[in-house]
Design an enzyme around this catalytic site. Structure first.
Site, short mmCIF file in Angstrom:
data_model
loop_
_atom_site.label_atom_id
_atom_site.label_comp_id
_atom_site.label_asym_id
_atom_site.label_seq_id
_atom_site.Cartn_x
_atom_site.Cartn_y
_atom_site.Cartn_z
N ASP A 14 8.07 9.84 38.36
CA ASP A 14 7.06 8.79 38.51
C ASP A 14 5.70 9.46 38.47
O ASP A 14 5.42 10.36 39.27
CB ASP A 14 7.24 8.06 39.84
CG ASP A 14 8.50 7.23 39.89
OD1 ASP A 14 9.04 6.89 38.81
OD2 ASP A 14 8.96 6.91 41.00
N ASP A 69 13.37 -4.07 38.45
CA ASP A 69 13.19 -3.77 39.87
C ASP A 69 13.52 -5.04 40.64
O ASP A 69 12.90 -6.08 40.42
CB ASP A 69 11.74 -3.37 40.17
CG ASP A 69 11.31 -2.14 39.41
OD1 ASP A 69 12.17 -1.29 39.11
OD2 ASP A 69 10.09 -2.02 39.11
#
Length: 252
Positions: A11, A130
């Site tokens: 990330d 998500d």
């Protein structure tokens, strides 16, 4: 049987690799290019680079980082964050990415999945989802887990596949960074709903969690971050363990 894949996830925020818990509380984990090079040399099957604030901040993703990564690794890698249109995909593939991951943009404009699949091939298009539990129902979130979309996980995954997605990357917001194991029950249900490869994300904390996600969760690939970034599990050690447990895995 196809070999299961181990995918370190990087990330990226402000040019650095970071890791959070439940999509917040981030800490620095190192240089994304150097980490990617290490994972490539250690035997990772693929890498995933996600510009985690691009959609929320309305930015395009990080082409310069992608170019540097491509010059330093020799395994496939996926890039996501801030992708809104075909020209964004074109830039990332030209910079060296093998696949793109779309999430918020796909929910807002599902036709983008069709466009990417038709133009570049389904193998390029990873639809990331998500999701979090809301009154016993899995709901998809936008903008890095910040905004509930109203879309239901299983229906959205099936639609993404029907539109041409090549893979589904499912992250449980509840499990992200908590290190208690993946959302295996939900993953197993999801694997029954879709026929394309399923990448599990969110929850890896110990070596057995990877075995569990492949056997109980029926995932095709396991994505993890902090256990690799902070040296808690090494990729060679993990792969040897999985091989001994009878899981088909590629050993370099």
């Amino acid at each position: 049987m196809l070999a299961k894949r181990i995918i370190p996830c990087l990330d990226v925020k402000d040019g650095k690799t970071v890791k959070g818990i439940n999509f917040v509380r981030f800490r620095d984990a190192g240089d994304p290019v150097e980490l990617g090079k290490q994972y490539s040399e250690q035997g990772a099957d693929e890498l995933a680079y996600l510009d985690i604030t691009a959609s929320h901040e309305g930015r395009k993703t990080f082409v310069d980082v992608v170019r540097q990564v491509a010059a330093n690794i020799n395994i496939p890698f996926t890039v996501g964050g801030g992708i809104q249109e075909l020209s964004d995909v074109d830039k990332l593939l030209n910079a060296g990415a093998d696949k793109v991951s779309i999430n918020s943009a796909a929910i807002r404009n599902p036709q983008l999945i069709n466009e990417i699949a038709n133009h570049f091939g389904s193998q390029v298009c990873v639809v990331a989802i998500d999701a979090g539990l809301c009154e016993d129902e899995w709901i998809c979130y936008l903008n890095g887990g910040r905004i509930p979309s109203g879309r239901r996980l299983f229906q959205w995954a099936e639609e993404a596949e029907s539109r041409g997605a090549g893979e589904i990357l499912f992250t449980s917001i509840l499990h992200d960074g908590v290190k208690k194991g993946y959302a295996n029950e939900t993953l197993a249900l999801l694997s029954e709903k879709v026929g394309i490869p399923l990448i599990a994300s969110g929850g890896a904390g110990e070596i057995q969690h990877f075995k569990d996600v492949f056997i109980e969760g029926k995932a095709d690939a396991a994505l993890a971050a902090s256990v690799f970034h902070f040296g808690e599990i090494s990729i060679p050690e993990l792969k040897q363990y999985l091989k001994k447990e009878g899981i088909a895995i590629r050993i370099t």
